[in-house]
Each structure stands twice: as C-alpha cells, then as structure tokens.
Design an enzyme around this catalytic site. Structure first.
Site, short mmCIF file in Angstrom:
data_model
loop_
_atom_site.label_atom_id
_atom_site.label_comp_id
_atom_site.label_asym_id
_atom_site.label_seq_id
_atom_site.Cartn_x
_atom_site.Cartn_y
_atom_site.Cartn_z
N ARG A 67 -6.23 -16.29 0.59
CA ARG A 67 -5.88 -14.99 -0.02
C ARG A 67 -5.62 -15.11 -1.51
NH1 ARG A 67 -7.95 -14.79 3.76
NH2 ARG A 67 -7.23 -14.17 5.81
N SER A 96 -1.87 -6.46 5.39
CA SER A 96 -0.72 -7.37 5.48
C SER A 96 0.11 -7.30 4.21
CB SER A 96 -1.19 -8.80 5.69
OG SER A 96 -1.89 -8.89 6.90
N GLU A 127 1.21 -10.51 -0.23
CA GLU A 127 -0.26 -10.58 -0.24
C GLU A 127 -0.81 -9.39 -1.04
OE1 GLU A 127 -2.14 -11.74 3.42
OE2 GLU A 127 -3.77 -10.32 3.12
C1 LIG Z 1 -5.83 -1.51 7.80
C2 LIG Z 1 -6.06 -2.67 6.86
C3 LIG Z 1 -6.45 -3.90 7.37
C4 LIG Z 1 -6.65 -4.99 6.53
N1 LIG Z 1 -7.02 -6.19 7.05
C5 LIG Z 1 -7.24 -7.24 6.25
C6 LIG Z 1 -7.66 -8.50 6.80
O1 LIG Z 1 -7.84 -8.67 7.99
N2 LIG Z 1 -7.86 -9.53 5.94
C7 LIG Z 1 -7.67 -9.41 4.60
O2 LIG Z 1 -7.88 -10.38 3.87
N3 LIG Z 1 -7.27 -8.23 4.06
C8 LIG Z 1 -7.06 -7.15 4.84
N4 LIG Z 1 -6.65 -5.96 4.31
C9 LIG Z 1 -6.40 -5.86 2.86
C10 LIG Z 1 -7.58 -5.38 2.04
O3 LIG Z 1 -8.45 -4.56 2.81
C11 LIG Z 1 -8.39 -6.53 1.46
O4 LIG Z 1 -7.59 -7.32 0.62
C12 LIG Z 1 -9.60 -6.04 0.66
O5 LIG Z 1 -10.40 -7.15 0.33
C13 LIG Z 1 -9.21 -5.31 -0.62
O6 LIG Z 1 -10.38 -4.77 -1.16
P1 LIG Z 1 -10.38 -3.47 -2.07
O7 LIG Z 1 -11.76 -3.26 -2.55
O8 LIG Z 1 -9.75 -2.33 -1.35
O9 LIG Z 1 -9.47 -3.95 -3.27
P2 LIG Z 1 -8.28 -3.17 -3.97
O10 LIG Z 1 -7.14 -3.06 -3.03
O11 LIG Z 1 -8.79 -1.93 -4.59
O12 LIG Z 1 -7.90 -4.22 -5.10
C14 LIG Z 1 -7.33 -5.47 -4.77
C15 LIG Z 1 -7.40 -6.39 -6.00
O13 LIG Z 1 -8.76 -6.68 -6.27
C16 LIG Z 1 -9.08 -6.31 -7.59
N5 LIG Z 1 -10.47 -5.85 -7.59
C17 LIG Z 1 -11.05 -4.94 -6.77
N6 LIG Z 1 -12.37 -4.83 -7.04
C18 LIG Z 1 -12.64 -5.67 -8.06
C19 LIG Z 1 -13.80 -6.00 -8.80
N7 LIG Z 1 -14.99 -5.46 -8.56
N8 LIG Z 1 -13.69 -6.94 -9.79
C20 LIG Z 1 -12.50 -7.52 -10.07
N9 LIG Z 1 -11.36 -7.23 -9.41
C21 LIG Z 1 -11.43 -6.33 -8.41
C22 LIG Z 1 -8.09 -5.21 -7.94
O14 LIG Z 1 -7.93 -5.06 -9.33
C23 LIG Z 1 -6.84 -5.72 -7.24
O15 LIG Z 1 -6.19 -6.68 -8.03
C24 LIG Z 1 -6.45 -4.85 5.14
C25 LIG Z 1 -6.08 -3.60 4.61
C26 LIG Z 1 -5.87 -2.52 5.45
C27 LIG Z 1 -5.47 -1.19 4.88
#
Ligand SMILES: Cc1cc2nc3c(=O)[nH]c(=O)nc-3n(C[C@H](O)[C@H](O)[C@H](O)COP(=O)(O)OP(=O)(O)OC[C@H]3O[C@@H](n4cnc5c(N)ncnc54)[C@H](O)[C@@H]3O)c2cc1C
Length: 292
Positions: free
Chosen positions: A160, A209, A280
């Site tokens: 992570r 998480s 996280e």
């Molecule tokens: C119901 C639920 C279940 C989940 N299950 C899991 C799981 O099983 N495993 C897990 O690891 N996570 C899980 N997550 C957390 C989350 O979905 C992941 O961390 C996911 O990868 C975040 O992606 P995002 O595009 O929504 O990023 P965001 O939440 O929008 O951003 C997260 C970080 O990434 C950065 N970021 C986003 N896009 C870019 C880009 N293109 N370039 C540079 N930086 C960027 C942002 O600035 C921020 O710092 C879960 C979340 C929810 C709501």
C-alpha cells in the site's frame, strides 16, 4: 484549458466529504496536462490528482491546490498483445472489463477496488493476493519539468505504498497480463465480489480500509473490533458495524468527524495493544492525526 474555481471535492470522494479546490481541471491529453502543470508552477500552486476519490480524505475547509481529474485519452484503455495500455484516469472496472473481453487475466484482484489506474499505482492497491506491483510494467509520469517512463521498481511499490508524490501525475501505464479464458475470469470475479460483500459494508459510503494491517496477529479490523469500536459514532461518521476497519458516512458526515473517529481508534488500539496504527487512506489539505 478550462480551469474552474471552488469545485466542491465532496462530489469527487466516495465518502462524500471535503471542501472546495482552489483550482480544478480535467485534462484530456498529455500536452494539456503538461500545460496545466506549468500553469500551476508559474503560480507556485501545488498539484494533486483525484481518481475516483475512493482512498481520499479531503479537508472540510478545502485545498489550496490545483486538483486534476484525468479524462479523455488520459482515461482510455487499449490492448496490444497481452499488454493493457491504460490511461491513469481509467477506472479499474473498465480496464478489467476490457481485459476479460480480450481473454487476459491477472487483473481480477482489482474487481472490487473502486478506483482508477493512477490511484491504484499511487498506493499499490491490492486484494486477494494480487496487487498493481504484480502486473505493472511501467508508468508514464508527468511533472512540471516533463514526462518520463518509470519502471515498477523505480516507482518503489510495496505494501500500500509507492514513492510517488503530489505533483507527479501518472498519465498512462502498461500492465502485463496473461491469457485466460473470459469465462474463468468471470467466475473468479463473481466469487471475489461475493466474498467482499459478505465481509465489508459494500453498500455504504466509505473510503475502503482506514488503517494498514499492523505487524500483529490481529488485522486492523479485528483489533478495532476487539477494542469495542464497531458502530462507534462521531457526528455523521461511524465505524462500520460490519467491519471495524471501515468508516461510513452514516448521516451527512464531515471529514473532521472521520478524523476524530480515526484518532479515537488509534488511541484505543495503542492503549490496548501498544500498536501505532498507520492510516492507509490518503490525506489532502493539511489533515493530521494527533500524536499518540
Ligand atoms: C468499498 C471500497 C473498497 C476498497 N477496497 C480496496 C482493496 O481491496 N484494496 C485496496 O488496495 N484498496 C481498496 N480501496 C481503496 C481504494 O479504492 C484504492 O486505494 C484505489 O486504488 C484508489 O484509487 P482512486 O483512483 O480512487 O484514488 P484516489 O482515492 O482518488 O486517490 C488516492 C491517491 O492517489 C493519488 N492519485 C490518484 N490518481 C492519480 C494519478 N493519475 N497520478 C498520480 N496520483 C494519483 C491521489 O492524489 C491520492 O493521493 C477500497 C475503497 C473502497 C471505497
């Protein structure tokens, strides 16, 4: 290049909290993105990307940043052989759907991770034994000084975590997958989704998480459950009665409510187990947890 002011980031986070961004734009191509990065640098304005906001807590007062949401060709998915070429803004669900249709497996782990490719690389998202580190070949990363390809090793992916910092934008990535019959992929995804639904509050607004699993026999969720925190509520935010490592927006929650719950959870885990839980979820806008 259209730059909006005061866009409410609550609309761009899965928890549904967070104040306005000083500036907000949706670049659709590499030149447009690079121009925006130079625009921000000329104004000494920091830059952050929002993917699907599924791992993001944004300050209620908003953020003094240029916030980018990748769109157009920066969210496209193409397939070449067994390589998935994906925009940083492409949703995992879309990438998985395309991979399955092309008979390419190894991305099934992402079926219930509601984020984008860029967000997945940023924190090396993973589940059920798979993660981005296991499939990522390289990523095209842009900064105000230009763009360049970085390998998975150069991105420093671990549990992570990546070495990426705000101001670095994942424009595009190449994921190396493996041939697999679409029916097998479909069956696996169905099973993983069912497991997820049984254990987690999938029908509530959360940010996934809250804490990383500590180096302890108990996972973060089990530890917080043992601290009696299931269902604990502050303002409109509550620790999920289904899984204690999730915070739900139960009723018009604010980010401050979520932060207060996190602080309380950390305090209790430290008191009862001597463990310092590490969050996280990513913070945007000067958020902090109190020292233990
Ligand atoms: C119901 C639920 C279940 C989940 N299950 C899991 C799981 O099983 N495993 C897990 O690891 N996570 C899980 N997550 C957390 C989350 O979905 C992941 O961390 C996911 O990868 C975040 O992606 P995002 O595009 O929504 O990023 P965001 O939440 O929008 O951003 C997260 C970080 O990434 C950065 N970021 C986003 N896009 C870019 C880009 N293109 N370039 C540079 N930086 C960027 C942002 O600035 C921020 O710092 C879960 C979340 C929810 C709501």
């Amino acid at each position: 290049m259209r730059i909006e002011e005061g866009v409410e980031l609550a609309r761009h986070t899965t928890l549904g909290t967070g104040g306005p961004a000083k500036a907000f734009a949706r670049p659709e191509s590499q030149p447009e993105l690079e121009e925006l990065l130079r625009w921000a640098r000329a104004r000494s304005l920091g830059v952050a990307v929002v993917g699907l906001g599924s791992n993001l807590l944004v300050a209620d007062a908003g953020v003094d940043l240029l916030v980018l949401k990748l769109a157009g060709e920066l969210a496209a998915v193409e397939i070449e052989g067994d390589v998935l070429r994906v925009g940083g803004g492409a949703a995992n669900a879309v990438a998985l759907h395309r991979a399955r249709a092309a008979g390419l497996g190894a991305f099934e782990f992402a079926c219930a991770i509601p984020g984008t490719i860029g967000g997945g690389i940023w924190m090396n998202a993973g589940a059920y034994g798979g993660d981005f580190a296991g499939v990522l070949e390289r990523a095209l990363v842009a900064t105000a000084d230009g763009s360049g390809w970085l390998t998975a090793a150069e991105l420093g992916l671990s549990y992570r975590h990546s070495a990426l910092r705000h101001g670095q934008v994942v424009l595009r990535a190449e994921l190396r997958l493996r041939p697999r019959p679409p029916d097998e992929i479909k069956a696996d995804v169905r099973e993983l989704n069912a497991r997820r639904k049984a254990a987690q509050p999938t029908n509530r607004r959360t940010f996934g998480s809250v804490f990383k699993n500590p180096d302890h026999e108990l996972s973060a969720g089990r530890m917080l459950e043992a601290c009696g925190l299931k269902g604990h509520r502050i303002g409109g935010a509550q620790i999920s009665p289904k899984h204690a490592n999730f915070i739900e927006n139960a009723n018009d929650a604010s980010t401050a409510n979520a932060i207060a719950l996190m602080a309380e959870a950390r305090r209790r885990a430290h008191e009862q187990y001597g463990i310092r839980l590490e969050h996280e979820v990513e913070f945007l806008g000067g958020l902090e947890l109190p020292d233990l």
